[in-house]
Design an enzyme around this catalytic site. Structure first.
Site, PDB file in Angstrom:
ATOM      1  N   PRO A  28      -1.234  -6.239  11.231  1.00  0.00           N
ATOM      2  CA  PRO A  28      -1.955  -5.189  10.505  1.00  0.00           C
ATOM      3  C   PRO A  28      -2.467  -4.144  11.495  1.00  0.00           C
ATOM      4  O   PRO A  28      -3.120  -4.483  12.477  1.00  0.00           O
ATOM      5  CB  PRO A  28      -3.110  -5.947   9.843  1.00  0.00           C
ATOM      6  CG  PRO A  28      -3.308  -7.172  10.687  1.00  0.00           C
ATOM      7  CD  PRO A  28      -1.959  -7.520  11.239  1.00  0.00           C
ATOM      8  N   MET A  29      -2.141  -2.867  11.240  1.00  0.00           N
ATOM      9  CA  MET A  29      -2.538  -1.799  12.156  1.00  0.00           C
ATOM     10  C   MET A  29      -3.134  -0.644  11.370  1.00  0.00           C
ATOM     11  O   MET A  29      -2.509  -0.120  10.444  1.00  0.00           O
ATOM     12  CB  MET A  29      -1.326  -1.313  12.975  1.00  0.00           C
ATOM     13  CG  MET A  29      -0.762  -2.364  13.912  1.00  0.00           C
ATOM     14  SD  MET A  29       0.705  -1.793  14.828  1.00  0.00           S
ATOM     15  CE  MET A  29       1.988  -2.003  13.579  1.00  0.00           C
ATOM     16  N   ALA A  30      -4.353  -0.265  11.732  1.00  0.00           N
ATOM     17  CA  ALA A  30      -5.071   0.799  11.028  1.00  0.00           C
ATOM     18  C   ALA A  30      -4.285   2.099  11.082  1.00  0.00           C
ATOM     19  O   ALA A  30      -3.784   2.499  12.136  1.00  0.00           O
ATOM     20  CB  ALA A  30      -6.454   0.987  11.635  1.00  0.00           C
ATOM     21  N   GLN A  82      -5.800  -7.495   4.297  1.00  0.00           N
ATOM     22  CA  GLN A  82      -6.768  -7.844   5.338  1.00  0.00           C
ATOM     23  C   GLN A  82      -8.117  -7.197   5.046  1.00  0.00           C
ATOM     24  O   GLN A  82      -8.224  -5.972   4.926  1.00  0.00           O
ATOM     25  CB  GLN A  82      -6.299  -7.406   6.720  1.00  0.00           C
ATOM     26  CG  GLN A  82      -7.241  -7.907   7.806  1.00  0.00           C
ATOM     27  CD  GLN A  82      -6.855  -7.471   9.209  1.00  0.00           C
ATOM     28  OE1 GLN A  82      -7.045  -6.316   9.572  1.00  0.00           O
ATOM     29  NE2 GLN A  82      -6.340  -8.404   9.999  1.00  0.00           N
ATOM     30  N   CYS A 112     -11.240  -6.949  15.230  1.00  0.00           N
ATOM     31  CA  CYS A 112     -11.385  -5.509  15.466  1.00  0.00           C
ATOM     32  C   CYS A 112     -12.469  -5.246  16.509  1.00  0.00           C
ATOM     33  O   CYS A 112     -13.610  -5.685  16.350  1.00  0.00           O
ATOM     34  CB  CYS A 112     -11.738  -4.793  14.168  1.00  0.00           C
ATOM     35  SG  CYS A 112     -11.900  -3.001  14.382  1.00  0.00           S
ATOM     36  N   LYS A 151      -7.450 -13.445  11.514  1.00  0.00           N
ATOM     37  CA  LYS A 151      -6.922 -12.904  12.766  1.00  0.00           C
ATOM     38  C   LYS A 151      -8.095 -12.719  13.718  1.00  0.00           C
ATOM     39  O   LYS A 151      -9.077 -12.045  13.377  1.00  0.00           O
ATOM     40  CB  LYS A 151      -6.198 -11.578  12.546  1.00  0.00           C
ATOM     41  CG  LYS A 151      -5.509 -11.043  13.808  1.00  0.00           C
ATOM     42  CD  LYS A 151      -4.598  -9.870  13.482  1.00  0.00           C
ATOM     43  CE  LYS A 151      -3.753  -9.492  14.693  1.00  0.00           C
ATOM     44  NZ  LYS A 151      -4.502  -8.766  15.733  1.00  0.00           N
ATOM     45  N   ASP A 214       1.151  -7.644  23.058  1.00  0.00           N
ATOM     46  CA  ASP A 214       2.144  -7.184  24.032  1.00  0.00           C
ATOM     47  C   ASP A 214       3.560  -7.646  23.727  1.00  0.00           C
ATOM     48  O   ASP A 214       4.377  -7.790  24.647  1.00  0.00           O
ATOM     49  CB  ASP A 214       1.764  -7.624  25.452  1.00  0.00           C
ATOM     50  CG  ASP A 214       0.405  -7.116  25.896  1.00  0.00           C
ATOM     51  OD1 ASP A 214      -0.070  -6.123  25.321  1.00  0.00           O
ATOM     52  OD2 ASP A 214      -0.200  -7.724  26.797  1.00  0.00           O
ATOM     53  N   ARG A 237       2.886  -2.849  18.110  1.00  0.00           N
ATOM     54  CA  ARG A 237       3.486  -1.613  18.596  1.00  0.00           C
ATOM     55  C   ARG A 237       4.962  -1.750  18.948  1.00  0.00           C
ATOM     56  O   ARG A 237       5.667  -0.747  19.067  1.00  0.00           O
ATOM     57  CB  ARG A 237       2.707  -1.072  19.795  1.00  0.00           C
ATOM     58  CG  ARG A 237       2.834  -1.867  21.076  1.00  0.00           C
ATOM     59  CD  ARG A 237       2.104  -1.147  22.212  1.00  0.00           C
ATOM     60  NE  ARG A 237       2.208  -1.905  23.453  1.00  0.00           N
ATOM     61  CZ  ARG A 237       1.389  -2.868  23.813  1.00  0.00           C
ATOM     62  NH1 ARG A 237       0.403  -3.213  23.008  1.00  0.00           N
ATOM     63  NH2 ARG A 237       1.542  -3.497  24.962  1.00  0.00           N
TER      64      ARG A 237
END
Length: 351
Positions: A28-30, A82, A112, A151, A214, A237
């Site tokens: 999950p990425m804002a 989430q 976060c 998470k 990573d 990413r």
């Protein structure tokens, strides 16, 4: 949100079975993992997907922007929402709302590091009080019938690395799995993710563990999965510059190095598909901004990408942008992409 969008009578998903079929999970990425992007990643071979973090108070107060973050399509299943927040009652009610919405599971953000989140006692701040966290998780789980996952980070800082303790609290609360980002809150996104620690936590864990941090190539995703014994690997990413990373990782995991990869790796085709998904929002401004963002990420590592990104941001419409991108990408084979996994613009908060 209108009652017509609520549905709580769907068949329950076996999350562990899903993880065994495809252990490569979208992080999950804002401001990234919105509904069109989740659909795109599912088409690119991703397993389980999770929304960007959603405020439990936003649900409590009926925020339309919050509701929009939770929208998903049937093609995205299994899909989790989430949540973050510091109030136990509000979190429990938000989780129940998510269940009624029809999501397959609820995920709680305990990692976060953003100051405005942790100052309120949410996100990674909860790692400092495992007993209080266990109480909250127990109450949230009692409010829902679908799986609850979390998470986390390895701890608040290097003096309080307590991931194993948090995993135990999660187990006692009825949590289904724990995803661990291999950095402390104090590290933010600096340094390297500690996969050795993730491996040690997994070795003693009574719960399935998903490793995160990573993972920028398919080969590395499979390597982490095998070396740590984790039940899954969460990729952030890595998919921002390589939209095929999930399918590549899945094929490597299933077939090994002898697998002959004949799948289509045509950026022009993939970007065209992303545009179709983005256009479903029927919002040209959103479509243009989204296509600019993702196309610039996809270009990382290709020759003359810096100039390409400058030209890209001069495009006025999403179609003009797509045409500009096709003209650029048609020049290259995917093998021309160099490793740029630590470029600053790819590092900020992207798993």
């Amino acid at each position: 949100m209108k009652d017509s969008l609520l549905k709580n009578d769907l068949p329950r998903v076996d999350l562990i079975a899903e993880l065994k079929k495809n252990p490569f999970v979208l992080a999950p990425m804002a401001a990234i993992t919105d509904s069109p992007f989740r659909s795109f990643m599912r088409e690119m071979g991703c397993g389980v997907v999770i929304t960007e973090l959603v405020s439990s108070f936003g649900i409590e107060y009926g925020s339309q922007k919050t509701f929009d973050l939770m929208r998903f399509t049937e093609a995205q299943r299994p899909v989790g929402v989430q949540l973050f927040g510091e109030d136990t009652g509000v979190m429990a009610r938000a989780a129940a709302f998510v269940e009624n919405l029809g999501a397959d599971f609820v995920d709680i953000n305990l990692g976060c590091p953003v100051p405005k989140v942790v100052k309120k006692g949410a996100g990674a701040a909860m790692l400092r009080e495992p007993k209080a966290l266990q109480k909250m998780l127990t109450e949230i789980k009692s409010a829902i019938h679908i799986p609850l996952t979390i998470k986390i980070r390895t701890g608040w800082d290097y003096t309080s690395v307590n991931a194993s303790e948090i995993v135990k609290a999660a187990y006692d609360s009825g949590v289904t799995w724990v995803a661990i980002h291999g950095r402390t809150r104090a590290q933010g996104y600096s340094g390297l993710a500690d996969w050795d620690l993730i491996s040690r936590v997994k070795e003693k864990s009574p719960l399935p563990i998903i490793g995160n941090g990573d993972v920028t190539t398919a080969a590395l995703a499979v390597q982490r999965l095998k070396e740590t014994g984790c039940d899954g690997v969460m990729i952030g990413r890595g998919c921002l510059k390589n939209p095929w990373i999930f399918r590549q990782a899945l094929n490597l995991w299933r077939h090994g190095d002898h697998f002959v990869d004949n799948m289509e790796k045509d950026f022009c085709h993939s970007l065209g598909r992303l545009k179709i998904l983005v256009d479903e929002r029927n919002d040209e401004r959103y479509a243009t901004l989204t296509m600019k963002k993702f196309t610039s990420w996809f270009s990382a590592g290709y020759p003359n990408s810096q100039n390409f990104r400058k030209n890209l941001f001069q495009a006025k419409t999403s179609q003009e942008l797509l045409d500009t991108a096709k003209e650029y990408f048609v020049q290259f084979d995917i093998s021309a992409q160099m490793d740029t996994s630590h470029e600053p613009f790819l590092m900020g908060g992207h798993g």
